[in-house]
Design an enzyme around this catalytic site. Structure first.
Site, PDB file in Angstrom:
ATOM      1  N   ASP A  49      -3.679   6.988   6.238  1.00  0.00           N
ATOM      2  CA  ASP A  49      -3.608   7.874   7.401  1.00  0.00           C
ATOM      3  C   ASP A  49      -2.746   7.248   8.497  1.00  0.00           C
ATOM      4  OD1 ASP A  49      -4.749  10.294   8.735  1.00  0.00           O
ATOM      5  OD2 ASP A  49      -5.554   8.821  10.129  1.00  0.00           O
TER       6      ASP A  49
ATOM      7  N   GLU B 121      -2.962  -6.786  -7.868  1.00  0.00           N
ATOM      8  CA  GLU B 121      -3.675  -7.937  -8.411  1.00  0.00           C
ATOM      9  C   GLU B 121      -5.166  -7.716  -8.567  1.00  0.00           C
ATOM     10  OE1 GLU B 121      -2.529 -11.194  -5.921  1.00  0.00           O
ATOM     11  OE2 GLU B 121      -0.530 -11.312  -6.855  1.00  0.00           O
TER      12      GLU B 121
END
Ligand code: NOJ
Length: 548
Positions: free
Chosen positions: A215, A264
């Protein structure tokens, strides 16, 4: 990122994905309280699969006092009780997986709700500097500190500062809120804030999210010293990047860290996770900076969404978007609508003309190379719904001094079936619906449209099927051609599909040797009428000869 990694990214699902924006409170109501919820969404998720979407993005479903439609979050790692539980969320993810859909959630990092425990603490204990430094508190100006710290304006209207009175526990101060006063801005220069958002990101990844829509991703950092912004702040979109609270360079290392975190973090499905940013800037080159290798995967192409139905303007914005995204090796993320925008049918003129243009715009958008975002109800050709003043919920209405009706008209519950409200939205009586549905939507329900080849729903389904059958190869250049007048434009999607848009005013006679695959309005005797898009299959290798 190495060249090899970049090469691999060419294959990633999100590069040409169609993502469906689902506004949970208005999609489907499972428990009959008049508000949509996660169970309702899960039960209707097959609609997205039948449409042919690749992913679903859910706007906030977290606990919130609803000062701004759920974008005021009081707990970022929970489900709002009225929308369900974490178990309901897991059921939704499981259903999505079984339908082959990825799931994105909304991440709202610029602000929390004023009801968030952090902000409550900051107000209750002004002497607790650690609590205050999570937000942007400043003393006021003038002898009594009664003037806000600077001239910044809220995006919704009025000053971007609210004063909290002093008392025994500490002096008066002002806090910053770029949106409503119930959405205090976080202090992104405080490492505790950054750490908290990493926790939130990990939490949702662990709960099965495939990525995040970020956002107001251009507002998190503010210029040091919080200098005045000057007059006309929200009235000059071309100058947004110059505002001291937008587009700061500090954002880019942050998004690089998040991208690495997504890559990751354990788990994750084939083709990788996605970060798509809501970056509201008009300059495509500034937008593309967020898409450089290792940063956000996508940013919504806001300038495209804002462009009126005008051939010349659309051709310009499409050309600029493609060139800018290409310069950083990223796909463009096209969108015609969202929960913040006036519905295309209404924006493009309303009534039959508006619908005709919205359908043409849909085929234009879905032919372009890159990703596409559809907002729920767009596939039904819904117009902006009239919402009576006393039922409006959007803070834009009061904060604009009642000059802007706000965004409720595009957030009205979806019509699924039946002759009258609630049109299958849920078991509640229509008067319980959190926003009222119009009385004339019976012909617009999913049930009424499915199977009708002339309906907007079937147009979208056919378009998504064909789009998949005509993929764009990595590195394929898209050249948009057409006359300077903007009367029409054309471009090729992949090898075997040509898109032609006629903006009018006259009809366009197709050259020989083309087969029409799909048309947004009927084409008779080879003449494409105004406000119509056709998808063509050239029989021969040469481009079509569209002649006025
Ligand atoms: C953008 C969201 O899409 C909008 O609905 C909201 O009001 C603002 N950001 C503030 O969070």
């Amino acid at each position: 990122m190495t060249t090899q990694e970049q090469g691999r990214e060419q294959d990633h699902w999100w590069r040409d994905a169609v993502c469906y924006e689902l506004y949970p409170r208005s999609f489907a109501d499972g428990d009959g309280d008049g508000t949509g919820d996660l169970r309702g969404a899960t039960a209707r998720l097959d609609h997205l699969a039948r449409l042919g979407a690749d992913a679903v993005w859910l706007t906030p479903f977290y606990p919130s006092p609803l000062a701004d439609g759920g974008y005021d979050i009081s707990d970022h790692t929970a489900v709002a009780p009225e929308l369900g539980t974490l178990a309901d969320w897991h059921a939704l993810v499981a259903r999505a997986r079984s339908l082959g859909l990825r799931v994105l959630v909304d991440l709202v990092p610029n602000h929390t709700s004023a009801a968030h425990p952090w902000f409550r603490r900051a107000l209750a204990a002004p002497q607790d500097l650690r609590a205050r430094e999570r937000y942007v508190f400043r003393p006021g100006r003038g002898p009594d500190g009664l003037t806000p710290p600077n001239d910044w304006r809220s995006a919704f209207g009025g000053p971007a500062w609210t004063r909290v009175p002093g008392g025994a526990a500490g002096p008066a101060a002002w806090y910053l809120h770029l949106h409503t006063p119930d959405q205090p801005d976080l202090n992104w220069r405080n490492p505790e804030v950054a750490a908290e958002y990493e926790r939130i990101i990990r939490f949702w990844l662990d709960q099965g999210a495939d990525g995040f829509r970020v956002d107001v991703a251009h507002t998190l950092f503010k210029a040091p010293g919080l200098p005045d912004a000057g007059p006309g702040q929200h009235e000059q979109p071309d100058r947004y990047h110059l505002l001291p609270y937008y587009d700061r360079p500090e954002l880019h290392p942050l998004y690089r860290r998040w991208r690495t975190l997504l890559a990751e973090h354990p788990g994750g499905s084939r083709g990788g996770r996605l970060l798509v940013g809501e970056v509201i800037l008009t300059d495509q080159r500034r937008l593309a900076r967020y898409l450089r290798p290792g940063e956000l995967h996508q940013v919504f192409n806001h300038p495209y969404t804002e462009t009126p139905w005008d051939g010349r303007a659309l051709r310009r914005v499409i050309g600029e978007s493609l060139a800018a995204a290409r310069s950083v090796g990223a796909p463009v993320a096209w969108a015609l609508s969202s929960h913040d925008a006036v519905r295309p049918v209404t924006r493009f003129g309303g009534g039959e003309t508006g619908l005709r243009r919205a359908r043409a715009a849909a085929l234009l958008t879905l032919a372009l190379p890159g990703a596409a975002y559809l907002y729920q109800g767009e596939e039904l050709g819904l117009p902006q719904a009239p919402v009576p003043e006393d039922r409006r919920r959007d803070p834009l209405w009061p904060m604009s001094g009642h000059s802007d009706p706000g965004r409720d008209g595009c957030r009205v519950p979806l019509p699924w079936e039946g002759q009258r409200a609630p049109y299958g939205f849920g078991p509640a009586a229509p008067e319980q619906s959190w926003l009222p549905q119009p009385e004339d939507w019976a012909a617009l329900t999913v049930r009424a449209q499915q199977g009708d080849p002339g309906s907007t729903l079937e147009l979208y389904r056919a378009a998504l099927r064909l789009r998949r059958a005509h993929p764009v190869a990595a590195g394929d250049r898209c050249r948009v051609a057409g006359p300077d007048s903007g009367a029409w434009l054309t471009f090729r999607r992949g090898r075997s599909l040509r898109c032609l848009v006629n903006f009018g005013p006259g009809g366009l006679r197709l050259g020989p040797g083309h087969r029409i695959l799909l048309a947004s309005s009927p084409v008779q005797d080879g003449v494409v009428p105004p406000d119509t898009t056709v998808w063509l299959r050239p029989r021969r290798a040469q481009p079509p000869s569209a002649s006025e």
